[in-house]
Enzyme design. Structure first.
Site, PDB file in Angstrom:
ATOM      1  N   GLU A   1       0.806   4.000   1.703  1.00 40.87           N
ATOM      2  CA  GLU A   1       1.232   4.516   3.000  1.00 40.87           C
ATOM      3  C   GLU A   1       2.427   3.742   3.556  1.00 40.87           C
ATOM      4  OE1 GLU A   1      -3.391   4.626   3.096  1.00 40.87           O
ATOM      5  OE2 GLU A   1      -1.787   3.558   2.051  1.00 40.87           O
TER       6      GLU A   1
ATOM      7  N   CYS B   1      -6.541   2.233   5.229  1.00 40.83           N
ATOM      8  CA  CYS B   1      -7.224   1.052   5.738  1.00 40.83           C
ATOM      9  C   CYS B   1      -6.714   0.755   7.147  1.00 40.83           C
ATOM     10  CB  CYS B   1      -6.973  -0.142   4.817  1.00 40.83           C
ATOM     11  SG  CYS B   1      -5.238  -0.673   4.792  1.00 40.83           S
TER      12      CYS B   1
ATOM     13  N   HIS C   1       0.842  -1.201   0.000  1.00 38.93           N
ATOM     14  CA  HIS C   1       0.000   0.000   0.000  1.00 38.93           C
ATOM     15  C   HIS C   1       0.878   1.252   0.000  1.00 38.93           C
ATOM     16  CE1 HIS C   1      -4.046  -1.797   1.577  1.00 38.93           C
ATOM     17  NE2 HIS C   1      -3.481  -2.550   0.639  1.00 38.93           N
TER      18      HIS C   1
ATOM     19  N   CYS D   1      -2.847   0.112   7.304  1.00 37.66           N
ATOM     20  CA  CYS D   1      -2.043   1.324   7.152  1.00 37.66           C
ATOM     21  C   CYS D   1      -2.223   2.269   8.327  1.00 37.66           C
ATOM     22  CB  CYS D   1      -2.385   2.014   5.835  1.00 37.66           C
ATOM     23  SG  CYS D   1      -1.907   1.052   4.386  1.00 37.66           S
TER      24      CYS D   1
END
Length: 212
Positions: free
Chosen positions: A116, A144, A114, A147
């Site tokens: 992040e 999410c 992801h 993260c």
């Protein structure tokens, strides 16, 4: 807390309007790419030339928008690799970019790929420490749960978001991990920076997927 006068939600009706807005986003991304060629990333956290003091609150919105513009550009890299277009940058209080990331779950077959996570790792390498407690994470989509947990564990000071994620968001939508008082660290959240541009980019990606 200072009033940053965040933009309100803008609804887009009709295919023609959506295409027009997508064209505008593409043009802005191209402009941001040109600006990026002139950016110099610094490994040390020092004020840029001309700054003697941290920026005042009235200057912060401009700094966040500039950082979000870069995150939107990075999100387009994710889209090019077949991933959901999400981009993120980690900045210091003057807006210097210390870490960058974009979604690579599909491109690299990485369950934790992801934006992040990548941006936090990049910033930690630049700083030489996992503690990022004086930095801000700017991301195009609400993080999410995974993260959000990483943001808390990195001790990030502030989270700046573009679009909300009503399905998996963990910074105020369906849960609020980053401000959970039961944890040992809470993160300041500033939402809806360039929200319209972020939402359009995401809608464009998913509308294309549905027609494939």
């Amino acid at each position: 807390m200072a009033d940053h006068s965040f933009p309100k939600r803008v609804e887009i009706h009709g295919t023609k309007n959506l295409k027009a807005h997508l064209a505008q986003v593409a043009q802005r991304a191209a402009m941001k790419a040109q600006m990026d060629l002139q950016e110099v990333r610094t490994e040390a956290v020092t004020p840029p030339a001309g700054y003697k003091n941290p920026p005042v609150p009235s200057e912060m919105k401009s700094i966040y928008e500039h950082a979000m513009g870069r995150a939107l550009y990075l999100a387009d890299r994710a889209r090019a690799g077949g991933d959901v277009p999400v981009g993120a940058v980690v900045i210091d209080e003057w807006g210097t970019i210390l870490g960058e990331g974009w979604n690579t779950r599909e491109a690299e077959a990485d369950p934790v790929g992801h934006a992040e996570i990548s941006a936090l790792r990049d910033a930690a390498k630049q700083r030489g420490t996992w503690r990022l407690d004086d930095l801000t994470l700017v991301v195009t989509l609400e993080p999410c749960t995974m993260c959000a947990g990483a943001i808390v564990n990195a001790r990030i000071k502030r989270l700046v978001m573009g679009a909300w994620d009503p399905k998996t968001g963990a910074a105020g939508s369906i849960r609020d991990v980053v401000r959970d008082s039961r944890l040992n660290h809470q993160v300041e959240v500033i939402p809806e920076i360039l929200r319209t541009e972020c939402e359009i980019q995401l809608r464009g990606f998913f509308s294309t997927r549905r027609t494939m």
